[in-house]
Write a protein that holds these residues in place. Sequence first.
Motif, PDB file in Angstrom:
ATOM      1  N   UNK A  12       4.974  11.330 -16.976  1.00 11.71           N
ATOM      2  CA  UNK A  12       5.459  10.148 -16.399  1.00 11.71           C
ATOM      3  C   UNK A  12       4.089   9.484 -15.835  1.00 11.71           C
ATOM      4  N   UNK A  13       4.369   8.113 -15.924  1.00  8.24           N
ATOM      5  CA  UNK A  13       3.474   6.987 -15.814  1.00  8.24           C
ATOM      6  C   UNK A  13       2.422   7.331 -14.525  1.00  8.24           C
ATOM      7  N   UNK A  14       2.959   7.797 -13.493  1.00  6.04           N
ATOM      8  CA  UNK A  14       2.353   8.000 -12.164  1.00  6.04           C
ATOM      9  C   UNK A  14       1.432   8.845 -12.307  1.00  6.04           C
ATOM     10  N   UNK A  15       1.178   9.691 -13.313  1.00  7.13           N
ATOM     11  CA  UNK A  15       0.281  10.673 -13.533  1.00  7.13           C
ATOM     12  C   UNK A  15      -1.101  10.250 -13.305  1.00  7.13           C
ATOM     13  N   UNK A  16      -1.340   8.784 -13.824  1.00  6.52           N
ATOM     14  CA  UNK A  16      -2.731   8.165 -13.857  1.00  6.52           C
ATOM     15  C   UNK A  16      -3.139   8.201 -12.088  1.00  6.52           C
ATOM     16  N   UNK A  17      -2.067   8.058 -11.380  1.00  3.29           N
ATOM     17  CA  UNK A  17      -2.558   7.890  -9.843  1.00  3.29           C
ATOM     18  C   UNK A  17      -2.759   9.573  -9.563  1.00  3.29           C
ATOM     19  N   UNK A  18      -2.338  10.418  -9.728  1.00  2.19           N
ATOM     20  CA  UNK A  18      -2.591  11.853  -9.634  1.00  2.19           C
ATOM     21  C   UNK A  18      -3.805  12.301 -10.152  1.00  2.19           C
ATOM     22  N   UNK A  19      -4.377  11.712 -11.118  1.00  2.00           N
ATOM     23  CA  UNK A  19      -5.611  11.868 -11.804  1.00  2.00           C
ATOM     24  C   UNK A  19      -6.681  11.260 -10.889  1.00  2.00           C
ATOM     25  N   UNK A  20      -6.205  10.053 -10.548  1.00  2.00           N
ATOM     26  CA  UNK A  20      -7.179   9.368  -9.659  1.00  2.00           C
ATOM     27  C   UNK A  20      -7.559  10.237  -8.037  1.00  2.00           C
ATOM     28  N   UNK A  21      -6.524  10.693  -7.685  1.00  2.00           N
ATOM     29  CA  UNK A  21      -6.602  11.484  -6.287  1.00  2.00           C
ATOM     30  C   UNK A  21      -7.354  12.879  -6.589  1.00  2.00           C
TER      31      UNK A  21
ATOM     32  N   UNK B  21      -4.736  13.199   2.459  1.00  2.00           N
ATOM     33  CA  UNK B  21      -3.460  13.949   2.586  1.00  2.00           C
ATOM     34  C   UNK B  21      -2.293  13.198   1.703  1.00  2.00           C
ATOM     35  N   UNK B  22      -1.342  13.820   1.354  1.00  2.71           N
ATOM     36  CA  UNK B  22      -0.363  13.471   0.437  1.00  2.71           C
ATOM     37  C   UNK B  22       0.272  12.100   0.813  1.00  2.71           C
ATOM     38  N   UNK B  23       0.744  12.224   1.973  1.00  2.00           N
ATOM     39  CA  UNK B  23       1.404  11.029   2.661  1.00  2.00           C
ATOM     40  C   UNK B  23       0.711   9.767   2.613  1.00  2.00           C
ATOM     41  N   UNK B  24      -0.665  10.044   3.033  1.00  2.00           N
ATOM     42  CA  UNK B  24      -1.396   8.793   3.144  1.00  2.00           C
ATOM     43  C   UNK B  24      -1.637   8.195   1.652  1.00  2.00           C
ATOM     44  N   UNK B  25      -1.918   9.067   0.553  1.00  2.52           N
ATOM     45  CA  UNK B  25      -2.029   8.766  -0.703  1.00  2.52           C
ATOM     46  C   UNK B  25      -0.962   7.936  -1.269  1.00  2.52           C
ATOM     47  N   UNK B  26       0.234   8.491  -0.886  1.00  4.17           N
ATOM     48  CA  UNK B  26       1.515   7.921  -1.548  1.00  4.17           C
ATOM     49  C   UNK B  26       1.462   6.397  -0.775  1.00  4.17           C
ATOM     50  N   UNK B  27       0.899   6.267   0.450  1.00  8.27           N
ATOM     51  CA  UNK B  27       0.893   4.810   0.911  1.00  8.27           C
ATOM     52  C   UNK B  27       0.184   3.898   0.409  1.00  8.27           C
ATOM     53  N   UNK B  28      -1.216   4.520   0.102  1.00  8.87           N
ATOM     54  CA  UNK B  28      -2.097   3.621  -0.792  1.00  8.87           C
ATOM     55  C   UNK B  28      -1.309   3.271  -2.018  1.00  8.87           C
TER      56      UNK B  28
END
Length: 291
Positions: free
Chosen positions: A98-107, A115-122
């Motif tokens: 899925x496209x949002x994997x690019x954000x997971x790789x950055x994290x 924290x996961x919640x903060x990252x989701x907000x970013x």
Amino acid sequence: MLKLDDVTKEFRIGAFGGKSVAAVRNVSFEVVPGEVVSLIGESGSGKSTIGRMILGLNPVTRGSITFDGLPVRAGKEYYRRIQGIFQDPFSSFNPVFKADRVFAMIKDTYYPAVPAAEWAGRIETSLRDVRLNPGQVLGKYPHQLSGGQLQRLLIARALLLDIKLLVADEITSMLDASTRIDVLNLLAELKTRGLGVLYITHDLSLGNYLAERTVVLRRGSVAEMGPTERVFGDPLHPYTRELLSAVPRLHEPWDDAPPAGACLYHRNGGTGVLFEASPGHFVACAGLSDC
């Protein structure tokens, strides 16, 4: 910020690599914070090779590329400050993820302790900055999204790193007209935040629309460079005039390009030598012996 100083790139050719061909020759220019510089030229002029050298994907043969005074060194810390976006957004995504994997790789690479919640907000903030609705793009596979959405996802990824320079290589060539304008307006907005952009394109009209300064490449060398309004409003090099004359005009017949005229600088030096025709406006000798 970014400085290219007399950069040359040669590639080995032939069965045993015994010969070489210069794709880029003695190129020098700078990109400062909050500025868009257009790198313009026809296919094969060396534009993408320069972009790849800036991103550390190809080594420099001679000369130097520095960023904030330090040599280019491909790696984690360098890519925290510089990112590239390329012509085909689909090639930047794995079709099985899925496209949002690019954000997971950055994290995972740069912000593992966030924290996961903060990252989701970013992520949400970054997506809204590029005018994407998180609910419409997150959780989708690349084939479920348009080229414009994927390009903006890649820009959002770059914004998460708080980069200082974006190398945008033909990023609008696969987009429809309305989406193209959206992406260009986004780049124009980002430069107001201090982001430097090297906009690589063969489309003169888009370069004129976006950039403060323009560098025109011909066969790997700088033919002309300077403030965009001067390069487009008073082109001095025959090649620049040929490029501009080849742009279709709706109110005129599209005939063959008129003769480019003689090189005004031939008597002052050899081919490739840059002369300052007016403050900040440089033009190269075209090497035309009949002038």
